[in-house]
Design an enzyme around this catalytic site. Structure first.
Site, PDB file in Angstrom:
ATOM      1  N   ARG A   1       0.871  -1.188   0.000  1.00  0.00           N
ATOM      2  CA  ARG A   1       0.000   0.000   0.000  1.00  0.00           C
ATOM      3  C   ARG A   1       0.903   1.231   0.000  1.00  0.00           C
ATOM      4  O   ARG A   1       1.810   1.341   0.820  1.00  0.00           O
ATOM      5  CB  ARG A   1      -0.938   0.013   1.218  1.00  0.00           C
ATOM      6  CG  ARG A   1      -1.957  -1.121   1.214  1.00  0.00           C
ATOM      7  CD  ARG A   1      -3.008  -0.931   2.314  1.00  0.00           C
ATOM      8  NE  ARG A   1      -3.978   0.119   1.945  1.00  0.00           N
ATOM      9  CZ  ARG A   1      -4.863   0.617   2.810  1.00  0.00           C
ATOM     10  NH1 ARG A   1      -4.855   0.226   4.072  1.00  0.00           N
ATOM     11  NH2 ARG A   1      -5.733   1.535   2.416  1.00  0.00           N
TER      12      ARG A   1
ATOM     13  N   ASP B   1      -2.513   9.137   7.468  1.00  0.00           N
ATOM     14  CA  ASP B   1      -1.698   8.103   6.821  1.00  0.00           C
ATOM     15  C   ASP B   1      -0.339   8.636   6.401  1.00  0.00           C
ATOM     16  O   ASP B   1       0.596   7.857   6.225  1.00  0.00           O
ATOM     17  CB  ASP B   1      -2.455   7.539   5.617  1.00  0.00           C
ATOM     18  CG  ASP B   1      -3.654   6.738   6.085  1.00  0.00           C
ATOM     19  OD1 ASP B   1      -4.700   7.354   6.381  1.00  0.00           O
ATOM     20  OD2 ASP B   1      -3.531   5.509   6.211  1.00  0.00           O
TER      21      ASP B   1
END
Ligand SMILES: CSC[C@H]1O[C@H](OP(=O)(O)O)[C@H](O)[C@@H]1O
Length: 355
Positions: free
Chosen positions: A89, A243
């Site tokens: 990711r 994030d």
């Protein structure tokens, strides 16, 4: 519910795609299982995928050193596996941070001749992966205390949050939900309004579950109700996770976060971000340079096997968006609360954590 647990020789992961109805654990004995779990959001949340990847490296080293090849070749194989894990990711910096932290230690130990065989390599990685996990648990508690300082003297606080930045997104209490838990423990919290967070419903499935299980009053709303809630005066503050945060304070977080920040500005509601130092990308200044993960189309036209749109149309499915630092009231870290000018306060954070 245990989110992530290392039980030599297995990494046990709670499969979050089956929550809130089913508790199902995945017993990983192969690093590829960990990579698949991260990619498919069975384990998710920036800090949590960093912790999981750290343990995944133990499995990668175990496989790489089972061959009869020379240790140097086994190491090359391990580094290849590590890169594949790191690429599962792209947005959450914690994944790359955890892998790079372990690889840096391994390479330093190799150059010092401190490790010369597979067993020593596996032991070194195991200790570091466990330390990353322990550290995240401790950071969550410090962050919760730091975040609560923003609400001193306040009571009956009604907080809005988005996605899941709780225990299911970390190794411990949570980032945004850690602050929420602290305010609840202090008797200062009235209610949490949780966005369901389309398309994968981390808010509905995970945040509402965590808060309800903790006895914290929670109201679930669809994402398109957040503006109404603010307009009706139901929200006193917004707190979300992150994030990736750049050196000037631009924040990548779950898709829909940017819209909340714009609404918060319009309604004069404080917009807080809670994140540990491992979420800061000290190499990146501008949020427009943060890689945004574009996820599979069926996550939008289908949910749990129910088709909700034609499957042969165009689909936009960015997993994250970027909130410019101008819309961020404060960034809550384990080192304390950062306020504008973020370039200066983040530089001070960097000097503390990288000394
Ligand atoms: C503790 S911050 C977690 C952060 O990660 C989530 O994304 P995903 O569920 O896709 O891993 C979301 O952006 C949260 O704010």
């Amino acid at each position: 519910m245990i989110n992530i647990e290392w039980k030599q020789p297995e990494l046990i992961l709670l499969d979050q795609t089956k929550l809130p109805t089913d508790i199902h654990y995945i017993r990983c004995t192969d690093w590829r299982q960990v990579a698949e779990a991260i990619k498919m959001l069975r384990v998710r949340g920036a800090p949590a995928i960093g912790v999981a990847a750290g343990y995944g490296l133990i499995l990668a080293a175990t496989e790489a050193t089972q061959s009869n090849h020379p240790f140097s070749e086994q190491l090359s194989q391990f580094y290849e596996f590590a890169e594949e894990l790191k690429e599962t990711r792209p947005t959450a910096i914690n994944l790359a941070w955890a892998v790079d932290r372990v690889l840096t230690l391994v390479k330093a130990s190799i150059s010092d001749n401190a490790i010369t065989n597979g067993e020593a390599l596996i032991n070194l990685i195991t200790k570091e992966a466990e330390e990353i996990h322990r550290e995240d648990i401790a950071l969550n508690h410090a962050m919760a205390k730091a975040g609560a300082t923003l609400f001193e003297g306040q009571s009956n606080i009604r907080m809005l949050t988005h996605c899941n930045a709780g225990a299911l997104a970390t190794g411990g209490l949570g980032t945004a939900l850690g602050v929420i838990r602290e305010l609840h423990a202090n008797g200062q919290l009235e209610r949490v309004y949780a966005d369901e967070t389309r398309p994968l419903l981390q808010g509905a499935r995970l945040t509402a579950l965590e808060l309800h299980e903790d006895g914290i009053p929670v109201t679930l709303q669809t994402d398109n109700m957040a503006a109404y809630a603010m307009q009706q005066g139901l929200i006193d503050a917004i707190i979300v996770g992150a994030d990736r945060i750049t050196t000037k304070g631009d924040v990548a977080n779950k898709i829909g976060t940017y819209g909340l920040a714009v609404l918060a500005k319009h309604h004069n509601i404080p917009f807080y971000v809670a994140a540990p130092y491992s979420t800061f990308d000290f190499t990146l200044q501008d949020g427009k340079d943060i890689p945004i993960e574009m996820r599979m189309a069926e996550e939008v036209w289908n949910f749990h096997g129910i088709q909700t749109a034609p499957s042969d149309i165009g689909i936009l499915n960015p997993a994250f968006d970027v909130t410019p630092h101008e819309l961020v009231t404060a960034i809550i870290t384990e080192q304390g609360v950062l306020k504008p000018d973020y370039e200066a306060s983040i530089a001070e954070l960097q000097s503390k954590v990288q000394k």
